[in-house]
Design an enzyme around this catalytic site. Sequence first.
Site, PDB file in Angstrom:
ATOM      1  N   ASP A   1      39.642 -17.784 -30.067  1.00 35.83           N
ATOM      2  CA  ASP A   1      40.508 -19.001 -29.600  1.00 35.83           C
ATOM      3  C   ASP A   1      40.280 -20.545 -30.486  1.00 35.83           C
ATOM      4  OD1 ASP A   1      40.760 -17.302 -27.256  1.00 35.83           O
ATOM      5  OD2 ASP A   1      39.403 -18.569 -25.964  1.00 35.83           O
TER       6      ASP A   1
ATOM      7  N   HIS B   1      46.737 -20.835 -26.366  1.00 36.64           N
ATOM      8  CA  HIS B   1      45.486 -22.140 -25.495  1.00 36.64           C
ATOM      9  C   HIS B   1      46.422 -22.731 -25.163  1.00 36.64           C
ATOM     10  CE1 HIS B   1      41.375 -20.914 -24.644  1.00 36.64           C
ATOM     11  NE2 HIS B   1      41.430 -21.452 -25.611  1.00 36.64           N
TER      12      HIS B   1
ATOM     13  N   HIS C   1      43.183 -29.113 -26.160  1.00 34.35           N
ATOM     14  CA  HIS C   1      42.135 -28.022 -25.211  1.00 34.35           C
ATOM     15  C   HIS C   1      41.893 -28.781 -24.360  1.00 34.35           C
ATOM     16  CE1 HIS C   1      38.691 -25.767 -24.920  1.00 34.35           C
ATOM     17  NE2 HIS C   1      38.753 -24.609 -26.233  1.00 34.35           N
TER      18      HIS C   1
ATOM     19  N   HIS D   1      36.339 -16.952 -31.367  1.00 33.77           N
ATOM     20  CA  HIS D   1      36.314 -18.282 -31.783  1.00 33.77           C
ATOM     21  C   HIS D   1      36.872 -18.347 -33.309  1.00 33.77           C
ATOM     22  CE1 HIS D   1      34.715 -19.085 -28.393  1.00 33.77           C
ATOM     23  NE2 HIS D   1      35.252 -20.411 -28.093  1.00 33.77           N
TER      24      HIS D   1
END
Length: 281
Positions: free
Chosen positions: A56, A107, A111, A201
């Site tokens: 991610d 994603h 964020h 990640h």
Amino acid sequence: MVELTGTPGPAEALRRALGPRGRRAARYAVDAVAGPWLGSVRRVRTDLPYVAVTFDDGPDRTWTPQLLDVLAERASHATFFMLLYNARRNPGLVRRVVAEGHEVALHGADHRSLVHLSRRAVRDRLTAAAAELAAIAGAPVTLFRPPFGAQTLRTYLGVRAAGLDCVVWDLDSLDWCGEDERQVADRVLADAAAGTIVLAHDGRAAADEPPDSGAPDGSRAVRPPRMAELLLGGLERRGLRTTTVSDLLTTGKPHRTVWLSHYVPPEHPRWRRDGTTDEER
């Protein structure tokens, strides 16, 4: 899995009252009934020796190229859940991910949590973001993972209305918690099994941070390439191979869980105050 997280209230009181066994039984019961219609992909029931390792918050111009080198050396493949603002800054890196046989997934445009947006706002935001990411990648984008894992029924329906399938995870590497690469890899290896979807990640992001600057993150204890090297080697010794989420789905039946997490990140009140969310409700 129904995630009853967030500000203490009736849901948290119920969670505590049920206890671990009660929560587990409740999850299975809810997933059995509602999972096929309202479930996010958590793992895959398969007899084949494959797991999906996912990354991610990238692409990161420092870590992602090194991570791709490790994956190539191991003849392994992965799914990268990318933030659009990082993909815009690193289009060549996005295309390299695709060219080397990996999967590009979404994603988010950034964020920020989507939990206070309307279903229509989620649909419109993700439709546009997925289309732009697909144009950069030169490949379809069909999967989405919510930032922070935060999801409500409303946002889930918005994701589906955008033509995306929601993918969560059943094994969190916790590679952001300050442990070293060996500790992180060992934790994953202890529980990895055929059909597992691993969360890791290759970038670091928050809603109020600038896009990837290209400088190494000095606060990161885990170097993604080194962690991946240890993890992939350990999986191979256990007879497991890595593949993309989409390819893993072809090997068996997805386990869909009703994933409802009301986690609101610390920056969210500031985001509400600037009016962005209220305009899109």
